[in-house]
Scaffold this motif. Structure first.
Motif, short mmCIF file in Angstrom:
data_model
loop_
_atom_site.label_atom_id
_atom_site.label_comp_id
_atom_site.label_asym_id
_atom_site.label_seq_id
_atom_site.Cartn_x
_atom_site.Cartn_y
_atom_site.Cartn_z
N THR A 129 69.64 50.64 41.85
CA THR A 129 70.23 51.65 42.71
C THR A 129 71.65 51.98 42.26
OG1 THR A 129 70.93 49.88 44.21
CG2 THR A 129 68.85 50.98 44.69
N GLY A 130 71.94 53.26 42.19
CA GLY A 130 73.29 53.69 41.86
C GLY A 130 73.76 53.26 40.49
N GLY A 131 72.84 52.95 39.62
CA GLY A 131 73.20 52.53 38.28
C GLY A 131 73.89 51.19 38.21
N SER A 132 73.79 50.40 39.28
CA SER A 132 74.46 49.11 39.27
C SER A 132 73.50 48.00 39.65
CB SER A 132 75.66 49.15 40.22
OG SER A 132 76.34 47.91 40.22
N VAL A 133 73.45 47.65 40.92
CA VAL A 133 72.64 46.52 41.38
C VAL A 133 71.16 46.77 41.13
CG1 VAL A 133 71.91 45.28 43.45
CG2 VAL A 133 74.32 45.88 43.14
N SER A 134 70.46 45.72 40.73
CA SER A 134 69.02 45.81 40.51
C SER A 134 68.30 44.76 41.35
CB SER A 134 68.70 45.58 39.04
OG SER A 134 67.30 45.62 38.81
N THR A 135 67.10 45.13 41.78
CA THR A 135 66.25 44.21 42.53
C THR A 135 64.91 44.10 41.83
OG1 THR A 135 67.30 44.84 44.62
CG2 THR A 135 65.17 43.72 44.75
N LEU A 136 64.50 42.88 41.58
CA LEU A 136 63.16 42.61 41.03
C LEU A 136 62.29 42.11 42.18
CD1 LEU A 136 61.29 42.22 38.49
CD2 LEU A 136 62.12 39.86 38.43
N THR A 137 61.18 42.78 42.39
CA THR A 137 60.28 42.42 43.48
C THR A 137 58.97 41.90 42.91
OG1 THR A 137 61.25 44.12 44.92
CG2 THR A 137 59.08 43.26 45.53
N ILE A 138 58.53 40.78 43.44
CA ILE A 138 57.23 40.23 43.08
C ILE A 138 56.40 40.20 44.35
CG2 ILE A 138 55.97 38.36 41.98
CD1 ILE A 138 58.64 37.38 40.82
N GLN A 139 55.30 40.94 44.33
CA GLN A 139 54.42 40.99 45.50
C GLN A 139 53.30 39.97 45.36
OE1 GLN A 139 53.50 45.27 45.13
NE2 GLN A 139 54.54 45.57 47.08
N ARG A 140 52.86 39.47 46.50
CA ARG A 140 51.71 38.54 46.52
C ARG A 140 51.88 37.47 45.46
NH1 ARG A 140 50.10 43.55 46.14
NH2 ARG A 140 49.16 43.29 44.06
N THR A 141 52.96 36.72 45.56
CA THR A 141 53.31 35.75 44.52
C THR A 141 52.18 34.76 44.27
OG1 THR A 141 54.42 34.43 46.23
CG2 THR A 141 55.81 35.86 44.85
N GLN A 142 52.09 34.36 43.01
CA GLN A 142 51.13 33.37 42.55
C GLN A 142 51.90 32.17 41.98
OE1 GLN A 142 47.70 33.97 42.92
NE2 GLN A 142 48.51 35.72 44.08
N GLN A 143 51.23 31.04 41.89
CA GLN A 143 51.91 29.84 41.39
C GLN A 143 52.41 30.04 39.96
OE1 GLN A 143 49.02 26.72 42.14
NE2 GLN A 143 50.03 26.18 44.07
N GLU A 144 51.71 30.82 39.17
CA GLU A 144 52.14 31.05 37.79
C GLU A 144 53.39 31.92 37.70
OE1 GLU A 144 49.08 31.87 38.94
OE2 GLU A 144 48.51 33.90 38.29
N ASP A 145 53.83 32.48 38.83
CA ASP A 145 55.08 33.24 38.84
C ASP A 145 56.29 32.32 38.89
OD1 ASP A 145 53.63 35.67 41.15
OD2 ASP A 145 53.50 35.55 38.95
N SER A 146 56.07 31.04 39.14
CA SER A 146 57.18 30.09 39.19
C SER A 146 57.89 30.06 37.84
CB SER A 146 56.66 28.69 39.54
OG SER A 146 56.07 28.67 40.82
N ALA A 147 59.18 30.31 37.86
CA ALA A 147 59.97 30.40 36.63
C ALA A 147 61.42 30.66 37.02
CB ALA A 147 59.45 31.53 35.74
N VAL A 148 62.26 30.73 36.00
CA VAL A 148 63.63 31.20 36.21
C VAL A 148 63.68 32.66 35.80
CG1 VAL A 148 66.04 30.94 35.56
CG2 VAL A 148 64.60 28.91 35.80
N TYR A 149 64.19 33.49 36.68
CA TYR A 149 64.29 34.92 36.39
C TYR A 149 65.76 35.22 36.08
CZ TYR A 149 59.51 35.31 37.83
OH TYR A 149 58.14 35.17 37.88
N LEU A 150 65.96 35.71 34.87
CA LEU A 150 67.31 35.96 34.36
C LEU A 150 67.57 37.45 34.25
CD1 LEU A 150 67.19 33.27 31.57
CD2 LEU A 150 68.88 33.29 33.39
N CYS A 151 68.77 37.81 34.58
CA CYS A 151 69.22 39.19 34.44
C CYS A 151 70.35 39.22 33.40
CB CYS A 151 69.74 39.68 35.79
SG CYS A 151 70.52 41.30 35.78
N ALA A 152 70.39 40.26 32.62
CA ALA A 152 71.45 40.42 31.62
C ALA A 152 71.92 41.86 31.61
CB ALA A 152 70.96 40.02 30.23
N SER A 153 73.16 42.06 31.24
CA SER A 153 73.66 43.43 31.11
C SER A 153 74.41 43.59 29.80
CB SER A 153 74.56 43.81 32.30
OG SER A 153 75.78 43.09 32.29
N THR A 154 74.41 44.82 29.31
CA THR A 154 75.19 45.17 28.13
C THR A 154 76.04 46.40 28.44
OG1 THR A 154 73.48 46.58 27.18
CG2 THR A 154 73.43 44.27 26.56
#
Lengths: 114, 114
Positions: free
Chosen positions: A70-95
């Protein structure tokens, strides 16, 4: 803040629930990336945003995953109906811009799906 | 996505020794090869990077050696210290595909014993 920030730092959820992960990039950085880091699997590219251009969604593993910026800045990652295999570390990076090579990573969100 | 293969998966080195981590790539379009260092609970941070127009780049105790014909590059850590204990990731991308995400190796966990 001087760096990329992510929230929450940890998230525990039950299988089937939806989760939202947030990323605040470095101020002024126009490019933003999401990666997933699973144990022993390195960093897996998920999605990329650059300015107002259409995002590159080529890395999203399924249609349960989506992201917006939104607004070219903040980002949201949405995972629907999560599964056990979604377990992980989710990393964000910017350049800094489209040609920026150095990616500045946030500390990540550790997601555990029970 | 083209793969970047990293080895070894884990490495134990005595203090003062040399740590060597190797990576191989397939895509000849890759022309930017960074190494990232990640401490537990933190996001990866750029350590050193090289372009294929040089065969070696040195920054302090860290050196990248690059072999374009073999499509291999390696990270050497001289006089390894306990504070170097971390996970190291090699990565690659093509600057001709501006904005594309980095392709990461699976990581090497380095332990430097005192």
């Amino acid at each position: 803040g001087a760096g990329v920030s992510q929230s929450p730092s940890n998230k525990v959820t039950e299988k089937g629930k939806d989760v939202e992960l947030r990323c605040d990039p470095i101020s002024g950085h126009t490019a933003l990336y999401w990666y997933r880091q699973s144990l022993g699997q390195g960093l897996e590219f998920l999605i990329y945003f650059q300015g107002n251009s259409a995002p590159d969604k080529s890395g999203l593993p399924s249609d349960r995953f989506s992201a917006e910026r939104t607004g070219g800045s903040v980002s949201t990652l949405t995972i629907q109906r999560t599964q056990q295999e979604d377990s992980a570390v989710y990393l964000c990076a910017s350049t800094m811009n489209l040609n920026g090579e150095t990616q500045y990573f946030g500390p990540g969100t550790r997601l555990l799906v029970l | 996505q083209q793969q970047v293969k990293q080895s070894p998966q884990s490495l134990i080195v005595q203090k003062g020794g040399i740590s060597i981590i190797n990576c191989a790539y397939e895509n000849t379009a890759f022309d930017y090869f960074p190494w990232y260092q990640q401490f537990p609970g933190k996001g990866p941070a750029l350590l050193i990077a090289i372009r294929p127009d040089v065969s070696e780049k040195k920054e302090g105790r860290f050196t990248i050696s690059f072999n374009k014909s073999a499509k291999q590059f390696s990270l050497h850590i001289m006089d390894s210290q306990p504070g170097d204990s971390a996970t190291y990731f090699c990565a690659a991308r093509s600057s001709h595909q501006a904005g594309t995400a980095l392709i990461f190796g699976k990581g090497t966990t380095l332990s430097v014993s005192s």
